[in-house]
Design an enzyme around this catalytic site. Structure first.
Site, short mmCIF file in Angstrom:
data_model
loop_
_atom_site.label_atom_id
_atom_site.label_comp_id
_atom_site.label_asym_id
_atom_site.label_seq_id
_atom_site.Cartn_x
_atom_site.Cartn_y
_atom_site.Cartn_z
N GLU A 1 9.32 -7.90 -3.01
CA GLU A 1 9.31 -9.11 -2.15
C GLU A 1 10.37 -9.01 -1.06
O GLU A 1 11.04 -9.99 -0.73
CB GLU A 1 9.46 -10.38 -3.00
CG GLU A 1 8.21 -10.62 -3.83
CD GLU A 1 8.19 -11.96 -4.52
OE1 GLU A 1 8.55 -12.96 -3.89
OE2 GLU A 1 7.80 -11.98 -5.70
N GLU B 1 0.87 -1.19 0.00
CA GLU B 1 0.00 0.00 0.00
C GLU B 1 0.90 1.24 0.00
O GLU B 1 2.09 1.13 0.31
CB GLU B 1 -0.89 0.00 1.25
CG GLU B 1 -1.84 -1.18 1.28
CD GLU B 1 -2.78 -1.16 2.49
OE1 GLU B 1 -2.74 -0.17 3.27
OE2 GLU B 1 -3.53 -2.13 2.64
C1 FAD Z 1 8.42 -3.45 -10.11
C2 FAD Z 1 7.71 -3.68 -8.80
C3 FAD Z 1 6.74 -4.69 -8.72
C4 FAD Z 1 6.04 -4.88 -7.51
N1 FAD Z 1 5.05 -5.83 -7.46
C5 FAD Z 1 4.32 -5.97 -6.32
C6 FAD Z 1 3.21 -6.87 -6.26
O1 FAD Z 1 2.91 -7.60 -7.22
N2 FAD Z 1 2.49 -6.93 -5.11
C7 FAD Z 1 2.78 -6.17 -4.03
O2 FAD Z 1 2.07 -6.27 -3.03
N3 FAD Z 1 3.82 -5.29 -4.05
C8 FAD Z 1 4.59 -5.18 -5.17
N4 FAD Z 1 5.64 -4.28 -5.21
C9 FAD Z 1 5.90 -3.44 -4.05
C10 FAD Z 1 7.17 -3.82 -3.32
O3 FAD Z 1 6.99 -5.01 -2.60
C11 FAD Z 1 7.56 -2.62 -2.45
O4 FAD Z 1 7.99 -1.59 -3.34
C12 FAD Z 1 8.67 -2.98 -1.47
O5 FAD Z 1 8.18 -3.83 -0.46
C13 FAD Z 1 9.25 -1.71 -0.82
O6 FAD Z 1 8.22 -0.92 -0.32
P1 FAD Z 1 8.18 0.64 -0.66
O7 FAD Z 1 8.30 0.81 -2.13
O8 FAD Z 1 7.00 1.21 0.01
O9 FAD Z 1 9.52 1.21 -0.02
P2 FAD Z 1 9.73 1.54 1.52
O10 FAD Z 1 9.03 0.57 2.38
O11 FAD Z 1 9.45 2.99 1.70
O12 FAD Z 1 11.29 1.28 1.67
C14 FAD Z 1 12.23 2.10 0.96
C15 FAD Z 1 13.61 1.58 1.22
O13 FAD Z 1 13.93 1.72 2.60
C16 FAD Z 1 14.81 0.69 2.98
N5 FAD Z 1 14.21 -0.03 4.10
C17 FAD Z 1 12.93 -0.41 4.26
N6 FAD Z 1 12.75 -1.06 5.41
C18 FAD Z 1 13.95 -1.09 6.03
C19 FAD Z 1 14.41 -1.61 7.24
N7 FAD Z 1 13.58 -2.25 8.08
N8 FAD Z 1 15.72 -1.43 7.56
C20 FAD Z 1 16.57 -0.81 6.71
N9 FAD Z 1 16.18 -0.31 5.52
C21 FAD Z 1 14.89 -0.44 5.19
C22 FAD Z 1 15.01 -0.21 1.76
O14 FAD Z 1 16.20 0.18 1.09
C23 FAD Z 1 13.81 0.10 0.92
O15 FAD Z 1 14.05 -0.15 -0.46
C24 FAD Z 1 6.36 -4.09 -6.40
C25 FAD Z 1 7.35 -3.11 -6.48
C26 FAD Z 1 8.01 -2.89 -7.67
C27 FAD Z 1 9.06 -1.81 -7.74
#
Ligand code: FAD
Length: 378
Positions: A362, A127
């Protein structure tokens, strides 16, 4: 493909080698496809993979099990030939993973269609405010007696806009945080389910932000128990995380193959590029990273197939190592290709774009490190 010696590793059985040979021959004849209309290309790929029988591996009905080694072999082979083909296959598995692992026989009837290539599926967990922070999901599912009413948003949903069925994780509120989530199977044509926005990324594939406006879901369409949504999502990722590593491995193998061909055919300073020791050093690093990634991936897959309830540590290691190292391998491939490496439409240029998102979805690389550290400390 140059090196196939990994197929003789003890992780594999004869049926895996036969599957690899069959898919390799199919992929050589049918891939890559034209990517100019990614929606249509994905629909066509799903239909073709279904017809050829490979989608049978993407799901499991009661009495069957998901064979993670087969999933990984299929993903790495497809990724080596065409990133979009890997994506199309992967989403049929991820989108129905909760149904395979926890679905009732009625719910699992979706698998008849997704495994035949007649319906496309999607996994709707993320989300706008909860990507890495899954426990923070806000999309609500209100209990109305014989049905739930879903309201809220999902974003970054692969196959969003073309899927026929979504696995949706929502807050049912049995407890705060992760213990108050449940999973639902939601047909794409449900009233109130809207494709709010299509999202474009550097390696295009179907992606969307979804809006749920009073979407009615019968109680019989809840997957598993109320409040078990987080556990279900993690169990699905436990199976499919290693397969993300496998896709990265396929990209890395292709980058290595392209580099070997280039280094042998390109003449520089009166000799093939391959004779320069610095280039040989890069090639050695690439070959080492490819083999080490493969070992971690097939260790995780084999461990799961041997009946381990969870492979959280093994899958996190496989995903983290394979995706991060594939990025490095592909970067070296681009470097060795010189100007041609950054030329739009070249194979290594497309691999350079394809690999990046695998280190984010993932579970981002940083999150995998936390998982590995926790498992190691415990
Ligand atoms: C091409 C693509 C396909 C996708 N397909 C799906 C799908 O089919 N279904 C679905 O549900 N989601 C999907 N996603 C979503 C994806 O799972 C999320 O983008 C991912 O989980 C990261 O969440 P966010 O983008 O909100 O980044 P955020 O949660 O804001 O995180 C940003 C960055 O912060 C850092 N970070 C986060 N948490 C921590 C931590 N605990 N400690 C240290 N660093 C941290 C990492 O570097 C991370 O990349 C997809 C994303 C992309 C880009």
């Amino acid at each position: 493909m140059a090196d196939q010696s990994f197929l003789n590793w003890p992780f594999f059985e004869d049926r895996h080698r036969a599957l690899h040979a069959e898919l390799e021959s199919w992929a050589s004849a049918n891939l890559p496809v034209d990517h100019s209309d990614v929606d249509q290309a994905c629909k066509d790929l799903v239909a073709a993979l279904g017809k050829a029988g490979f989608l049978q591996y993407s799901g499991a009905k009661q009495g069957e099990t998901l064979d993670v080694r087969s999933l990984c072999l299929i993903r790495e082979t497809l990724a080596r030939h065409d990133g979009l083909a890997d994506f199309a296959f992967a989403m049929q598995g991820l989108g129905t993973g909760a149904l395979s692992l926890f679905g009732t026989p009625d719910q699992q009837s979706w698998l008849d269609k997704t495994r035949a290539g007649e319906a496309l599926s999607a996994f709707a967990l993320s989300e706008p405010k909860s990507g890495s922070d899954v426990a923070n999901i806000e999309l609500s599912a209100e209990d109305k007696g014989n049905h739930y009413v879903l309201n809220g948003e999902k974003t970054w949903i692969s196959n969003g806009g073309i899927a026929n069925v979504y696995t949706v994780f929502a807050r049912t509120g049995e407890a705060p945080g992760a213990k108050g989530l449940s999973a639902f199977v939601v047909p794409a044509d449900s009233e109130g389910l809207e494709i709010a926005e299509r999202l474009d990324v550097i390696a295009p594939h179907p992606l969307a932000r979804l809006k749920f406006n009073n979407v009615h879901v019968p109680k019989t369409d809840m997957i598993g128990d109320a409040g078990a949504g987080f556990k279900i999502a993690m169990s699905v990722l436990d199976v499919f995380r290693s397969t993300v590593g496998a896709a990265a491995l396929g990209f890395a193998r292709r980058a290595l193959d392209e580099t070997l061909a280039r280094a042998k055919s390109r003449e520089l300073f009166g000799a093939p590029l391959a004779e320069l020791q610095m280039v040989q050093g890069h090639i050695a690093d690439m070959a080492l990273d490819v083999d080490a990634a493969a070992l971690l991936i097939y260790r995780a897959a084999w461990t799961k197939d041997m009946g381990a309830a969870r492979v959280t540590r093994e899958a996190a290691m496989a995903k983290l190592y394979a995706t991060d190292k594939a990025q490095e391998v592909i970067d070296k491939a681009v470097q060795i290709h010189g100007g041609d490496g950054v030329r739009k439409g070249s194979i290594v240029e497309s691999l350079y774009r394809e690999i990046r998102a695998l280190r984010i979805y993932e579970g981002a690389s940083d999150v995998q490190k936390i998982v590995i550290a926790r498992q190691t400390l415990s």
